[in-house]
Design an enzyme around this catalytic site. Sequence first.
Site, mmCIF file in Angstrom:
data_model
loop_
_atom_site.group_PDB
_atom_site.id
_atom_site.type_symbol
_atom_site.label_atom_id
_atom_site.label_comp_id
_atom_site.label_asym_id
_atom_site.label_seq_id
_atom_site.Cartn_x
_atom_site.Cartn_y
_atom_site.Cartn_z
ATOM 1 N N ASP A 81 0.826 -1.219 0.000
ATOM 2 C CA ASP A 81 0.000 0.000 0.000
ATOM 3 C C ASP A 81 0.859 1.268 0.000
ATOM 4 O O ASP A 81 0.681 2.157 0.852
ATOM 5 C CB ASP A 81 -0.912 0.032 1.245
ATOM 6 C CG ASP A 81 -1.659 -1.275 1.474
ATOM 7 O OD1 ASP A 81 -2.074 -1.894 0.484
ATOM 8 O OD2 ASP A 81 -1.824 -1.664 2.657
ATOM 9 N N GLU A 83 -11.472 -0.254 -3.062
ATOM 10 C CA GLU A 83 -10.627 0.324 -2.009
ATOM 11 C C GLU A 83 -9.444 1.035 -2.665
ATOM 12 O O GLU A 83 -9.389 1.155 -3.886
ATOM 13 C CB GLU A 83 -10.133 -0.776 -1.053
ATOM 14 C CG GLU A 83 -9.265 -1.832 -1.709
ATOM 15 C CD GLU A 83 -8.916 -2.994 -0.787
ATOM 16 O OE1 GLU A 83 -9.365 -3.047 0.376
ATOM 17 O OE2 GLU A 83 -8.173 -3.886 -1.243
HETATM 18 O O1 FUB Z 1 -3.091 -3.588 3.611
HETATM 19 C C1 FUB Z 1 -4.370 -3.897 4.078
HETATM 20 C C2 FUB Z 1 -5.389 -3.633 3.034
HETATM 21 O O2 FUB Z 1 -5.123 -4.398 1.881
HETATM 22 C C3 FUB Z 1 -5.415 -2.215 2.522
HETATM 23 O O3 FUB Z 1 -6.006 -1.320 3.407
HETATM 24 C C4 FUB Z 1 -6.145 -2.423 1.263
HETATM 25 O O4 FUB Z 1 -6.123 -1.345 0.378
HETATM 26 C C5 FUB Z 1 -5.434 -3.654 0.712
HETATM 27 O O5 FUB Z 1 -4.251 -3.323 0.054
#
Ligand code: FUB
Length: 339
Positions: free
Chosen positions: A31, A238
């Site tokens: 991320d 997301e």
């Molecule tokens: O790293 C945890 C979660 O996985 C993140 O918040 C999401 O975007 C995905 O990458």
Amino acid sequence: MSKESIEHIDFEKINQKAISQPLVSHIYTADPSAHVFDGKIYIYPSHDIDAGIPFNDNGDHFGMEDYHVLSMENVNAPTIDNGVALHVDDVAWAERQMWAPDAAYKDGIYYLYFPAKRANGIFQIGVAISNSPTGPFIPEPEAIIGSYSIDPAVFEDEDGTHYIYFGGIWGGQLQKYRNNQYSDSNEEPLANEPALGPIVARISVNMKQFAQEPKEIKILDENGEVLLAGDNNRRFFEASWMHKYNGKYYFSYSTGDTHFICYATGDNPYGPFTYQGRILNPVIGWTSHHSICKVDEKWYLFYHDSSLSKGVTHLRSIKVTEITYNEDGSIITINPYRE
Ligand code: FUB
């Protein structure tokens, strides 16, 4: 990607075909939110660990506990790990799952925005403050009032106003909210209903709170209709990110279960944004999450994959590659592995 399909992957070959290699390999990172502060690249990633929590659809196996800030003099220089910048034990309101963070700078102070679960299992977003881009960061005693869900991304517009984008469905809990209110009975809309959008709010002058009620962003198709929840190849899941290119606002995001990083463009920070296409095709690992950053007049995509851990979805490694724009402002789709 299912476990069975991972077992049949030749990771040595995949690594040879990868267009980029992990920026660091002594820890797992994911991320990546990249910024240039004072002429140097700073990356604010998640710090992946094996917390020993079994895999489930809520993402509980992403049991991260702290953040390390990475830095680079330029995209080809060695990546420096500046050590622990913030640990969950030091955040009074948070109990676990320090997921994707981002950072911002204003008037000599650096702000780290991060999601974490409270003891009641609900995600909120907090902010922590430092005089240095690498921390250590001192967290505010409470989460940002009215914050929820995950994946904060902070964008500074040319007039100096900061906006925070956030939200993620399923493990990120966005499906439980309507009009900023939580209800356990809320779920993801039906396939033929409008998809849930990411959320945006202007940040207060002191950078510690929302300056307005968060608003849902609309991502439209080519006919001006909001993308549908069943449009899994294009709808928001997301990993929000915002950047500006030639005066246009580019909102980019992950489609989650179809594993694309896509983008949509608009004329202001709140949208609506019109879907344009894919920036990154699927990587090894379930999640895909990125940032886009201009360094020395070139644009770069920071992203992650799970090739170093041989496909372990919660043990990821951050990478960087250049982005190419066409004359019309569209972005050429990147294949993370050569044919
Ligand atoms: O790293 C945890 C979660 O996985 C993140 O918040 C999401 O975007 C995905 O990458």
